[in-house]
Motif scaffolding. Structure first.
Motif, PDB file in Angstrom:
ATOM      1  N   GLU A  36       0.838  -1.188   0.000  1.00 16.10           N
ATOM      2  CA  GLU A  36       0.000   0.000   0.000  1.00 16.10           C
ATOM      3  C   GLU A  36       0.875   1.241   0.000  1.00 16.10           C
ATOM      4  OE1 GLU A  36      -3.738   1.965   2.451  1.00 16.10           O
ATOM      5  OE2 GLU A  36      -2.551   0.395   3.406  1.00 16.10           O
ATOM      6  N   SER A  37       0.536   2.184  -0.879  1.00 14.83           N
ATOM      7  CA  SER A  37       1.175   3.494  -0.885  1.00 14.83           C
ATOM      8  C   SER A  37       0.078   4.526  -0.644  1.00 14.83           C
ATOM      9  CB  SER A  37       1.871   3.748  -2.227  1.00 14.83           C
ATOM     10  OG  SER A  37       0.912   3.905  -3.250  1.00 14.83           O
ATOM     11  N   GLU A  38       0.424   5.790  -0.651  1.00  9.91           N
ATOM     12  CA  GLU A  38      -0.577   6.829  -0.433  1.00  9.91           C
ATOM     13  C   GLU A  38      -1.623   6.833  -1.540  1.00  9.91           C
ATOM     14  OE1 GLU A  38       0.971  10.722   0.214  1.00  9.91           O
ATOM     15  OE2 GLU A  38       2.159  10.104   1.940  1.00  9.91           O
ATOM     16  N   ASP A  39      -1.222   6.449  -2.766  1.00 11.25           N
ATOM     17  CA  ASP A  39      -2.103   6.563  -3.918  1.00 11.25           C
ATOM     18  C   ASP A  39      -2.768   5.267  -4.363  1.00 11.25           C
ATOM     19  OD1 ASP A  39      -1.447   9.260  -4.107  1.00 11.25           O
ATOM     20  OD2 ASP A  39       0.263   8.851  -5.414  1.00 11.25           O
ATOM     21  N   SER A  40      -2.191   4.103  -4.006  1.00  6.71           N
ATOM     22  CA  SER A  40      -2.722   2.868  -4.575  1.00  6.71           C
ATOM     23  C   SER A  40      -2.342   1.642  -3.760  1.00  6.71           C
ATOM     24  CB  SER A  40      -2.202   2.696  -6.002  1.00  6.71           C
ATOM     25  OG  SER A  40      -0.802   2.497  -5.986  1.00  6.71           O
ATOM     26  N   LEU A  41      -2.946   0.519  -4.170  1.00  2.56           N
ATOM     27  CA  LEU A  41      -2.559  -0.801  -3.701  1.00  2.56           C
ATOM     28  C   LEU A  41      -1.895  -1.509  -4.871  1.00  2.56           C
ATOM     29  CD1 LEU A  41      -5.867  -1.955  -1.945  1.00  2.56           C
ATOM     30  CD2 LEU A  41      -3.785  -1.166  -0.827  1.00  2.56           C
ATOM     31  N   THR A  42      -0.835  -2.250  -4.597  1.00  4.90           N
ATOM     32  CA  THR A  42      -0.186  -3.068  -5.614  1.00  4.90           C
ATOM     33  C   THR A  42      -0.262  -4.510  -5.138  1.00  4.90           C
ATOM     34  OG1 THR A  42       1.334  -1.287  -6.194  1.00  4.90           O
ATOM     35  CG2 THR A  42       1.953  -3.511  -6.871  1.00  4.90           C
ATOM     36  N   LEU A  43      -0.848  -5.357  -5.971  1.00  2.00           N
ATOM     37  CA  LEU A  43      -0.983  -6.767  -5.658  1.00  2.00           C
ATOM     38  C   LEU A  43      -0.122  -7.555  -6.633  1.00  2.00           C
ATOM     39  CD1 LEU A  43      -4.111  -8.726  -4.778  1.00  2.00           C
ATOM     40  CD2 LEU A  43      -2.791  -9.476  -6.742  1.00  2.00           C
ATOM     41  N   MET A  44       0.725  -8.436  -6.106  1.00  2.00           N
ATOM     42  CA  MET A  44       1.577  -9.284  -6.936  1.00  2.00           C
ATOM     43  C   MET A  44       1.270 -10.744  -6.584  1.00  2.00           C
ATOM     44  SD  MET A  44       5.103  -7.123  -6.741  1.00  2.00           S
ATOM     45  CE  MET A  44       5.894  -8.004  -8.078  1.00  2.00           C
ATOM     46  N   ALA A  45       0.886 -11.522  -7.614  1.00  2.00           N
ATOM     47  CA  ALA A  45       0.518 -12.923  -7.410  1.00  2.00           C
ATOM     48  C   ALA A  45       1.398 -13.821  -8.268  1.00  2.00           C
ATOM     49  CB  ALA A  45      -0.951 -13.138  -7.778  1.00  2.00           C
ATOM     50  N   ASP A  46       1.954 -14.858  -7.658  1.00  9.17           N
ATOM     51  CA  ASP A  46       2.764 -15.837  -8.387  1.00  9.17           C
ATOM     52  C   ASP A  46       1.844 -16.881  -8.992  1.00  9.17           C
ATOM     53  OD1 ASP A  46       5.209 -14.677  -7.758  1.00  9.17           O
ATOM     54  OD2 ASP A  46       5.373 -15.782  -5.876  1.00  9.17           O
ATOM     55  N   MET A  47       1.838 -16.939 -10.338  1.00  7.82           N
ATOM     56  CA  MET A  47       0.971 -17.875 -11.051  1.00  7.82           C
ATOM     57  C   MET A  47       1.732 -18.518 -12.201  1.00  7.82           C
ATOM     58  SD  MET A  47      -2.457 -15.497 -11.037  1.00  7.82           S
ATOM     59  CE  MET A  47      -3.608 -16.793 -11.444  1.00  7.82           C
ATOM     60  N   PRO A  48       2.774 -19.311 -11.903  1.00  6.81           N
ATOM     61  CA  PRO A  48       3.547 -19.925 -12.982  1.00  6.81           C
ATOM     62  C   PRO A  48       2.687 -20.825 -13.859  1.00  6.81           C
ATOM     63  CG  PRO A  48       4.200 -20.812 -10.840  1.00  6.81           C
ATOM     64  CD  PRO A  48       3.238 -19.706 -10.581  1.00  6.81           C
ATOM     65  N   GLY A  49       2.962 -20.777 -15.160  1.00  2.96           N
ATOM     66  CA  GLY A  49       2.238 -21.604 -16.115  1.00  2.96           C
ATOM     67  C   GLY A  49       0.995 -20.948 -16.681  1.00  2.96           C
ATOM     68  N   ILE A  50       0.656 -19.753 -16.203  1.00  8.78           N
ATOM     69  CA  ILE A  50      -0.539 -19.045 -16.676  1.00  8.78           C
ATOM     70  C   ILE A  50      -0.139 -18.055 -17.758  1.00  8.78           C
ATOM     71  CG2 ILE A  50      -2.379 -17.427 -16.005  1.00  8.78           C
ATOM     72  CD1 ILE A  50      -2.784 -20.244 -14.940  1.00  8.78           C
ATOM     73  N   ASP A  51      -0.948 -18.011 -18.823  1.00  9.12           N
ATOM     74  CA  ASP A  51      -0.742 -16.980 -19.835  1.00  9.12           C
ATOM     75  C   ASP A  51      -1.950 -16.045 -19.848  1.00  9.12           C
ATOM     76  OD1 ASP A  51      -2.746 -18.372 -21.174  1.00  9.12           O
ATOM     77  OD2 ASP A  51      -1.411 -19.164 -22.718  1.00  9.12           O
ATOM     78  N   LYS A  52      -1.850 -14.988 -20.620  1.00 11.39           N
ATOM     79  CA  LYS A  52      -2.879 -13.946 -20.661  1.00 11.39           C
ATOM     80  C   LYS A  52      -4.256 -14.516 -21.017  1.00 11.39           C
ATOM     81  CE  LYS A  52      -3.803  -9.564 -22.984  1.00 11.39           C
ATOM     82  NZ  LYS A  52      -3.306  -8.595 -23.950  1.00 11.39           N
TER      83      LYS A  52
END
Length: 131
Positions: A36-52
């Motif tokens: 969390e920063s003053e302006d936003s939330l950043t979420l990082m998820a590990d999902m190996p093997g997944i494509d768009k």
């Protein structure tokens, strides 16, 4: 030791029933870091093997849902198979103080990064002192 508040927060951040995914097979819960920063939330998820194409992200009624379907390449007839493909599923309840319209997502080498801006009303305000 988890406090009651932390336990309730953890329980609210994960799906309660596997049936919610409506998928057959193994379901993995991706490891997630949230900053969390003053302006936003950043979420990082590990999902190996997944494509768009196999990734679905929904934000509805304050619930963020991440659903990833792993596709296996066919390289011929399998003689030995030690790896079983699985799907990823994770849900989070978010504050109503976010700007869902400006949320962005990036998938790079199996790592999903979501930028979730805070609504203007949730950002800290500096109050100027007058004479």
């Amino acid at each position: 030791m988890m406090t009651t508040h932390k336990i309730a927060k953890h329980q609210d951040s994960v799906p309660t029933h596997r049936e919610e995914t409506r998928t057959v097979g193994r379901i993995l819960t991706p490891a997630v870091d949230i900053f969390e920063s003053e302006d936003s939330l950043t979420l990082m998820a590990d999902m190996p093997g997944i494509d768009k194409e196999g990734l679905e992200i929904n934000l509805e009624k304050g619930v963020l849902t991440i659903n990833g379907e792993m596709k296996m390449e066919s390289r011929g007839k399998a003689i030995v198979r030690e790896f079983t493909p699985a799907n990823y599923y994770r849900q989070f309840k978010l504050s109503e103080h976010i700007d869902a319209e400006k949320t962005s997502a990036e998938l790079n080498n199996g790592v999903l990064t979501l930028q979730i801006p805070k609504a203007e009303s949730a950002k800290p305000k500096k109050i100027e002192i007058r004479h």
